[in-house]
Design a protein around this motif. Structure first.
Motif, PDB file in Angstrom:
ATOM      1  N   LEU A 159       0.821  -1.210   0.000  1.00 49.22           N
ATOM      2  CA  LEU A 159       0.000   0.000   0.000  1.00 49.22           C
ATOM      3  C   LEU A 159       0.856   1.261   0.000  1.00 49.22           C
ATOM      4  CD1 LEU A 159      -2.744  -1.031   2.594  1.00 49.22           C
ATOM      5  CD2 LEU A 159      -3.027  -0.826   0.120  1.00 49.22           C
ATOM      6  N   LEU A 183       1.097   3.880  -3.056  1.00 47.68           N
ATOM      7  CA  LEU A 183       0.675   5.254  -2.802  1.00 47.68           C
ATOM      8  C   LEU A 183       1.761   6.234  -3.225  1.00 47.68           C
ATOM      9  CD1 LEU A 183      -1.186   7.406  -1.586  1.00 47.68           C
ATOM     10  CD2 LEU A 183      -0.152   6.920   0.646  1.00 47.68           C
ATOM     11  N   HIS A 219       2.165   6.335  -7.136  1.00 44.22           N
ATOM     12  CA  HIS A 219       1.097   7.043  -7.849  1.00 44.22           C
ATOM     13  C   HIS A 219       1.083   8.533  -7.502  1.00 44.22           C
ATOM     14  CE1 HIS A 219      -0.918   3.677  -9.855  1.00 44.22           C
ATOM     15  NE2 HIS A 219      -0.624   2.969  -8.778  1.00 44.22           N
ATOM     16  N   LEU A 220       1.379   8.859  -6.259  1.00 46.27           N
ATOM     17  CA  LEU A 220       1.410  10.267  -5.863  1.00 46.27           C
ATOM     18  C   LEU A 220       2.529  11.005  -6.584  1.00 46.27           C
ATOM     19  CD1 LEU A 220       0.358  12.552  -4.092  1.00 46.27           C
ATOM     20  CD2 LEU A 220       1.843  11.724  -2.245  1.00 46.27           C
TER      21      LEU A 220
END
Length: 302
Positions: free
Chosen positions: A40, A44, A47-48
């Protein structure tokens, strides 16, 4: 010396610097003992960073985002969850529901939970009234609960909640009222029935940061008319859903939280004053409506 540009107009040298930063951040999570948490956090970050690089986020825009999230935190309390609203209007809530409620045969489709469910709804008998002191047109709701094989589900717990005709849930009034919500159980044949209010469109709370965001992008905060359901039964998947009113003009405009599914749009048949009610209730000179919602629960762990 020629500077090589990438697809988004960034030099190859600059792109390499940015990728090295992303790689270092991803590496910082390598020793996470929980494999799922590691997945996760790395996804995260990946993608951020990709978002920031794609849009070439400015420092002023970053500051605006931080101020927005701070304001969302400040307005959130035990009765209002601004982050759920944010998740809803971005479609993240519905995407999470889609991922976690895969289609199974003829099972009733799930939709967004919303921020106004409470654990302490009163229990009513079959044929009881969930409205309490809430204002609106009376509406008779009935149906069955079955599994995907058509077997009736007795003693299924049904929780229902809705806004009044002014578009407010009981918890939004700031007092201790309990109205427009209840729980009941199916009978031995899987049947249920109750009185509610005919749903009407209403805006999600839009006096906070989420509302200002919707205004900035010229999106309506209004939800299509709906009645919430949560249905639980042993060995069957819990269903969180709601039904929508056929013919509601808001359906053509769009539901602000993307909760509408065609299978959940139901006919609410208007009844003239004086029309006999299914249970003999005397409504005097009031009009009323009726609808049917047959619920099919998927097997557990599907």
């Amino acid at each position: 010396m020629t500077t090589i540009k990438t697809g988004n107009g960034v030099s190859a040298e600059q792109a390499a610097i940015e990728q090295q930063l992303t790689d270092r951040v991803l590496a910082s999570f390598e020793n996470t003992p929980d494999p799922r948490l590691k997945q996760l956090m790395q996804a995260l970050a990946r993608h951020l960073h990709a978002f920031i690089r794609e849009v070439r986020l400015t420092e002023a825009e970053w500051n605006t985002a931080i101020e927005f999230l701070t304001a969302a935190g400040h307005i959130t309390d035990e009765k209002r969850q601004e982050f759920i609203l944010l998740s809803d209007v971005l479609g993240a809530s519905m995407m999470t529901i889609a991922v976690n409620n895969e289609a199974v045969g003829n099972a009733t489709e799930a939709t967004v939970f919303g921020p106004f469910f409470t654990q302490d709804a009163p229990e009513i008998p079959l044929g009881g009234d969930i409205a309490g002191d809430a204002h609106g047109q009376p509406c008779w709701v009935e149906g069955t609960v079955t599994d995907t094989g058509g077997t009736p589900v007795p003693n299924a717990r049904i929780e229902v909640w809705e806004a009044d005709e002014d578009g407010f849930y009981d918890v939004q009034y700031g007092d201790s009222r309990v109205a427009g919500r209840a729980r009941l159980y199916t009978d031995a044949d899987g049947n249920y029935r109750f009185w509610a209010l005919t749903p009407t469109p209403y805006p999600i709370p839009h006096d906070g940061p989420v509302g200002r965001m919707l205004e900035a992008v010229r999106r309506s905060p209004v939800r299509a008319s709906h009645l919430h359901f949560m249905v639980t039964a042993e060995n069957l998947r819990t269903l969180v859903t709601h039904i929508f009113v056929e013919g509601d003009p808001q359906l053509a405009i769009g539901d602000s939280v993307f909760g509408v599914k065609d299978s959940l749009i139901k006919r609410f048949e208007q009844q003239a004053p004086g029309t006999p009610t299914p249970d003999g209730r005397d409504l005097g000179d009031r009009s009323w409506a009726r609808t049917r919602f047959d619920i099919v629960l998927a097997p557990e762990n599907t």
